[in-house]
Design a protein around this motif. Structure first.
Motif, PDB file in Angstrom:
ATOM      1  N   MET A 123      24.502  26.287  -5.932  1.00  0.00           N
ATOM      2  CA  MET A 123      24.271  26.917  -4.638  1.00  0.00           C
ATOM      3  C   MET A 123      24.309  25.867  -3.532  1.00  0.00           C
ATOM      4  SD  MET A 123      21.205  29.587  -4.904  1.00  0.00           S
ATOM      5  CE  MET A 123      21.559  31.273  -5.099  1.00  0.00           C
ATOM      6  N   ALA A 124      24.443  26.355  -2.320  1.00  0.00           N
ATOM      7  CA  ALA A 124      24.445  25.477  -1.160  1.00  0.00           C
ATOM      8  C   ALA A 124      23.429  25.983  -0.148  1.00  0.00           C
ATOM      9  CB  ALA A 124      25.831  25.446  -0.530  1.00  0.00           C
ATOM     10  N   LEU A 125      22.915  25.063   0.632  1.00  0.00           N
ATOM     11  CA  LEU A 125      21.969  25.427   1.677  1.00  0.00           C
ATOM     12  C   LEU A 125      22.572  26.487   2.587  1.00  0.00           C
ATOM     13  CD1 LEU A 125      19.328  24.873   3.273  1.00  0.00           C
ATOM     14  CD2 LEU A 125      20.613  23.130   4.525  1.00  0.00           C
ATOM     15  N   ALA A 126      21.795  27.524   2.853  1.00  0.00           N
ATOM     16  CA  ALA A 126      22.200  28.577   3.791  1.00  0.00           C
ATOM     17  C   ALA A 126      20.959  29.138   4.456  1.00  0.00           C
ATOM     18  CB  ALA A 126      22.957  29.685   3.067  1.00  0.00           C
ATOM     19  N   VAL A 127      21.109  29.567   5.696  1.00  0.00           N
ATOM     20  CA  VAL A 127      20.040  30.246   6.422  1.00  0.00           C
ATOM     21  C   VAL A 127      20.533  31.649   6.736  1.00  0.00           C
ATOM     22  CG1 VAL A 127      18.653  30.302   8.524  1.00  0.00           C
ATOM     23  CG2 VAL A 127      19.124  28.124   7.402  1.00  0.00           C
ATOM     24  N   SER A 128      19.762  32.655   6.329  1.00  0.00           N
ATOM     25  CA  SER A 128      20.176  34.042   6.557  1.00  0.00           C
ATOM     26  C   SER A 128      19.399  34.723   7.668  1.00  0.00           C
ATOM     27  CB  SER A 128      20.061  34.850   5.265  1.00  0.00           C
ATOM     28  OG  SER A 128      18.753  34.768   4.747  1.00  0.00           O
ATOM     29  N   ALA A 146      12.441  28.438  -2.854  1.00  0.00           N
ATOM     30  CA  ALA A 146      13.815  28.003  -2.620  1.00  0.00           C
ATOM     31  C   ALA A 146      14.524  28.880  -1.598  1.00  0.00           C
ATOM     32  CB  ALA A 146      14.598  28.001  -3.930  1.00  0.00           C
ATOM     33  N   THR A 147      13.905  30.020  -1.242  1.00  0.00           N
ATOM     34  CA  THR A 147      14.528  30.954  -0.303  1.00  0.00           C
ATOM     35  C   THR A 147      13.700  31.206   0.956  1.00  0.00           C
ATOM     36  OG1 THR A 147      13.556  32.865  -1.420  1.00  0.00           O
ATOM     37  CG2 THR A 147      15.749  32.162  -2.149  1.00  0.00           C
ATOM     38  N   THR A 170      14.391  32.272   6.262  1.00  0.00           N
ATOM     39  CA  THR A 170      14.830  32.663   4.923  1.00  0.00           C
ATOM     40  C   THR A 170      16.270  32.239   4.713  1.00  0.00           C
ATOM     41  OG1 THR A 170      15.402  34.877   5.712  1.00  0.00           O
ATOM     42  CG2 THR A 170      13.231  34.610   4.722  1.00  0.00           C
ATOM     43  N   GLY A 171      16.610  32.005   3.456  1.00  0.00           N
ATOM     44  CA  GLY A 171      17.957  31.569   3.117  1.00  0.00           C
ATOM     45  C   GLY A 171      18.039  31.228   1.644  1.00  0.00           C
ATOM     46  N   THR A 172      18.821  30.201   1.319  1.00  0.00           N
ATOM     47  CA  THR A 172      18.967  29.778  -0.072  1.00  0.00           C
ATOM     48  C   THR A 172      18.970  28.263  -0.178  1.00  0.00           C
ATOM     49  OG1 THR A 172      21.381  29.838   0.091  1.00  0.00           O
ATOM     50  CG2 THR A 172      20.309  31.803  -0.763  1.00  0.00           C
ATOM     51  N   ASP A 173      18.521  27.802  -1.332  1.00  0.00           N
ATOM     52  CA  ASP A 173      18.593  26.393  -1.714  1.00  0.00           C
ATOM     53  C   ASP A 173      17.767  25.466  -0.824  1.00  0.00           C
ATOM     54  OD1 ASP A 173      19.490  24.736  -3.743  1.00  0.00           O
ATOM     55  OD2 ASP A 173      21.194  24.012  -2.575  1.00  0.00           O
ATOM     56  N   PHE A 174      16.562  25.903  -0.427  1.00  0.00           N
ATOM     57  CA  PHE A 174      15.665  25.035   0.333  1.00  0.00           C
ATOM     58  C   PHE A 174      15.034  24.026  -0.628  1.00  0.00           C
ATOM     59  CE2 PHE A 174      14.682  28.714   3.485  1.00  0.00           C
ATOM     60  CZ  PHE A 174      15.927  28.564   4.061  1.00  0.00           C
TER      61      PHE A 174
END
Length: 92
Positions: A1-6, A55-56, A24-28
Motif C-alpha cells: 500500500m501507499a500513503l493516501a489521505v481520503s 493505519a487508517t 483518514t486514509g491508508t498506510d499511516f
C-alpha cells in the motif's frame, strides 16, 4: 500500500482557535508523520500533537488563529511521500 489521505474532518473552522483534526486514509506510519496547511504566499502552519490511532486514522491539532480566511491545502507526509488534500478553509 501507499500513503493516501481520503478525508479530513472538519474541512474548515473559524480562524480564532486551535482545531482538532481527524484525518483518514491508508498506510499511516506509527511514527514520523507530519501534517501542515499550505497556501501560496503564506507561511505554512504545522500541526502538533499528531497521534496515529491506526493505519487508517490519525488526529492532530493545528493553530488556526490569525490564519488567512481562504482555501488552504492540507499536506500529510510519512517521511518519504507527501500527499495533499485540497482544500481546508479557515473562516473569519
Amino acid at each position: 500500500m501507499a500513503l493516501a489521505v481520503s478525508a479530513v474532518s472538519p474541512t474548515g473552522a473559524p480562524n480564532d482557535q486551535v482545531l482538532h483534526l481527524l484525518i483518514t486514509g491508508t498506510d499511516f506510519l506509527a511514527s514520523g508523520m507530519t501534517v501542515w496547511l499550505s497556501r501560496t504566499g503564506e507561511q505554512n502552519r504545522n500541526a502538533v500533537s499528531i497521534v496515529r490511532d491506526s493505519a487508517t486514522q490519525m488526529t492532530c491539532r493545528i493553530d488556526l488563529r490569525k490564519l488567512t480566511a481562504a482555501a488552504w491545502t492540507l499536506n500529510v507526509r510519512d517521511g518519504t511521500t507527501t500527499v495533499t488534500l485540497a482544500s481546508f478553509t479557515p473562516t473569519a
